[in-house]
Design a protein around this motif. Structure first.
Motif, PDB file in Angstrom:
ATOM      1  N   ASN A  20       0.907  -1.086   0.012  1.00  0.00           N
ATOM      2  CA  ASN A  20       0.106  -0.052  -0.036  1.00  0.00           C
ATOM      3  C   ASN A  20       1.056   1.203  -0.091  1.00  0.00           C
ATOM      4  O   ASN A  20       1.934   1.430   0.707  1.00  0.00           O
ATOM      5  N   GLY A  21       0.283   2.289  -0.660  1.00  0.00           N
ATOM      6  CA  GLY A  21       1.175   3.494  -0.555  1.00  0.00           C
ATOM      7  C   GLY A  21       2.126   3.478  -2.106  1.00  0.00           C
ATOM      8  O   GLY A  21       2.556   4.641  -2.272  1.00  0.00           O
ATOM      9  N   GLN A  22       2.502   2.499  -2.402  1.00  0.00           N
ATOM     10  CA  GLN A  22       3.352   2.544  -3.625  1.00  0.00           C
ATOM     11  C   GLN A  22       2.439   2.586  -4.847  1.00  0.00           C
ATOM     12  O   GLN A  22       1.423   2.184  -4.830  1.00  0.00           O
ATOM     13  N   SER A  23       3.199   2.851  -6.130  1.00  0.00           N
ATOM     14  CA  SER A  23       2.241   3.052  -7.289  1.00  0.00           C
ATOM     15  C   SER A  23       2.452   1.931  -8.124  1.00  0.00           C
ATOM     16  O   SER A  23       3.254   1.101  -7.734  1.00  0.00           O
ATOM     17  N   GLY A  42       8.820   8.822 -11.973  1.00  0.00           N
ATOM     18  CA  GLY A  42       7.474   9.057 -11.147  1.00  0.00           C
ATOM     19  C   GLY A  42       6.879  10.369 -10.944  1.00  0.00           C
ATOM     20  O   GLY A  42       6.184  10.569 -10.193  1.00  0.00           O
ATOM     21  N   ALA A  43       7.483  11.493 -11.814  1.00  0.00           N
ATOM     22  CA  ALA A  43       7.318  12.615 -11.489  1.00  0.00           C
ATOM     23  C   ALA A  43       6.027  13.173 -12.543  1.00  0.00           C
ATOM     24  O   ALA A  43       5.966  14.517 -12.709  1.00  0.00           O
ATOM     25  N   CYS A  44       5.365  12.503 -13.259  1.00  0.00           N
ATOM     26  CA  CYS A  44       4.470  12.479 -14.032  1.00  0.00           C
ATOM     27  C   CYS A  44       4.856  13.533 -15.385  1.00  0.00           C
ATOM     28  O   CYS A  44       4.186  14.274 -15.686  1.00  0.00           O
ATOM     29  N   ALA A  45       6.189  13.275 -15.867  1.00  0.00           N
ATOM     30  CA  ALA A  45       6.537  14.231 -16.727  1.00  0.00           C
ATOM     31  C   ALA A  45       7.361  13.377 -17.887  1.00  0.00           C
ATOM     32  O   ALA A  45       8.103  14.041 -18.690  1.00  0.00           O
ATOM     33  N   CYS A  46       7.210  11.982 -18.220  1.00  0.00           N
ATOM     34  CA  CYS A  46       7.660  11.373 -19.188  1.00  0.00           C
ATOM     35  C   CYS A  46       6.813  10.679 -19.939  1.00  0.00           C
ATOM     36  O   CYS A  46       6.962  10.205 -21.054  1.00  0.00           O
ATOM     37  N   ALA A  47       5.595  10.055 -19.441  1.00  0.00           N
ATOM     38  CA  ALA A  47       4.738   9.172 -20.115  1.00  0.00           C
ATOM     39  C   ALA A  47       5.059   7.776 -20.792  1.00  0.00           C
ATOM     40  O   ALA A  47       4.697   7.345 -21.529  1.00  0.00           O
ATOM     41  N   THR A  48       6.369   7.339 -19.943  1.00  0.00           N
ATOM     42  CA  THR A  48       6.867   6.136 -20.417  1.00  0.00           C
ATOM     43  C   THR A  48       6.554   5.029 -19.355  1.00  0.00           C
ATOM     44  O   THR A  48       7.173   4.022 -19.139  1.00  0.00           O
ATOM     45  N   CYS A  49       5.511   5.597 -18.647  1.00  0.00           N
ATOM     46  CA  CYS A  49       5.163   4.142 -17.569  1.00  0.00           C
ATOM     47  C   CYS A  49       3.557   3.976 -17.900  1.00  0.00           C
ATOM     48  O   CYS A  49       2.980   3.275 -16.899  1.00  0.00           O
ATOM     49  N   GLN A  87       1.137   7.390 -11.096  1.00  0.00           N
ATOM     50  CA  GLN A  87      -0.025   8.232 -10.740  1.00  0.00           C
ATOM     51  C   GLN A  87      -1.014   7.385 -10.158  1.00  0.00           C
ATOM     52  O   GLN A  87      -2.088   8.050  -9.685  1.00  0.00           O
ATOM     53  N   VAL A  88      -0.925   5.956  -9.989  1.00  0.00           N
ATOM     54  CA  VAL A  88      -1.966   5.329  -9.363  1.00  0.00           C
ATOM     55  C   VAL A  88      -1.407   4.456  -8.227  1.00  0.00           C
ATOM     56  O   VAL A  88      -0.606   3.721  -8.183  1.00  0.00           O
ATOM     57  N   ASP A  89      -1.967   5.106  -7.207  1.00  0.00           N
ATOM     58  CA  ASP A  89      -1.249   4.698  -5.652  1.00  0.00           C
ATOM     59  C   ASP A  89      -2.263   3.295  -5.136  1.00  0.00           C
ATOM     60  O   ASP A  89      -3.307   3.399  -5.456  1.00  0.00           O
ATOM     61  N   ILE A  90      -1.238   2.111  -4.886  1.00  0.00           N
ATOM     62  CA  ILE A  90      -1.876   1.113  -4.424  1.00  0.00           C
ATOM     63  C   ILE A  90      -2.562   1.033  -3.104  1.00  0.00           C
ATOM     64  O   ILE A  90      -2.007   1.671  -2.248  1.00  0.00           O
ATOM     65  N   THR A  91      -3.961   0.528  -2.918  1.00  0.00           N
ATOM     66  CA  THR A  91      -4.505   0.024  -1.625  1.00  0.00           C
ATOM     67  C   THR A  91      -5.022  -1.376  -1.813  1.00  0.00           C
ATOM     68  O   THR A  91      -4.841  -1.980  -2.665  1.00  0.00           O
ATOM     69  N   ASP A  92      -5.434  -1.688  -0.664  1.00  0.00           N
ATOM     70  CA  ASP A  92      -5.690  -3.249  -0.410  1.00  0.00           C
ATOM     71  C   ASP A  92      -7.133  -3.290  -1.527  1.00  0.00           C
ATOM     72  O   ASP A  92      -7.176  -4.656  -2.120  1.00  0.00           O
ATOM     73  N   ASP A  93      -7.826  -2.364  -1.854  1.00  0.00           N
ATOM     74  CA  ASP A  93      -8.849  -2.402  -2.749  1.00  0.00           C
ATOM     75  C   ASP A  93      -8.511  -2.930  -4.239  1.00  0.00           C
ATOM     76  O   ASP A  93      -9.395  -3.225  -4.997  1.00  0.00           O
ATOM     77  N   PHE A  94      -7.183  -2.663  -4.514  1.00  0.00           N
ATOM     78  CA  PHE A  94      -6.782  -2.974  -5.904  1.00  0.00           C
ATOM     79  C   PHE A  94      -6.048  -4.227  -5.705  1.00  0.00           C
ATOM     80  O   PHE A  94      -5.595  -4.820  -6.969  1.00  0.00           O
TER      81      PHE A  94
END
Ligand code: FES
Length: 105
Positions: A20-23, A42-49, A87-94
């Protein structure tokens, strides 16, 4: 913690556990999943993820908004279900989430 399955274009699958808390991106990079470059770290600046969220999960994960949505214009063949995985952080819901890795980044 969530188990995430990355599906490659040749349908090879990588199943990884992501705390949890990691992307989604962290889960890919930390487990050497091929096809996620994440050049900006992970800065939302490249679009290669970019990943395509599986149709069965898209409603739960939700669409990109704001800067992420703008950055997706620079991604390889973006689709309606595209997200930048940093940009998608993980929780148990995922737990059980399935994402598809694009052919290129
Ligand atoms: Fe660069 Fe996600 S790692 S936009």
């Amino acid at each position: 913690m969530a188990k995430i399955t990355f599906v490659q274009t040749d349908v090879t699958k990588n199943e990884v556990d992501v705390p949890n808390g990691q992307s989604i991106k962290d889960g890919a990079i930390n487990n050497l999943v091929p096809g996620i470059l994440a050049e900006c770290g992970g800065a939302c600046a490249c679009a290669t993820c970019q990943v395509y969220i599986d149709d069965a999960w898209f409603e739960k994960v939700g669409p990109a908004k704001g800067v992420e949505k703008d950055m997706l214009d620079f991604a390889f063949e973006p689709k309606e279900t595209s997200r930048l995985s940093c940009q998608v952080d993980i929780t148990d819901d995922f737990d059980g989430l399935v994402v598809h890795v694009p052919e290129e980044q």
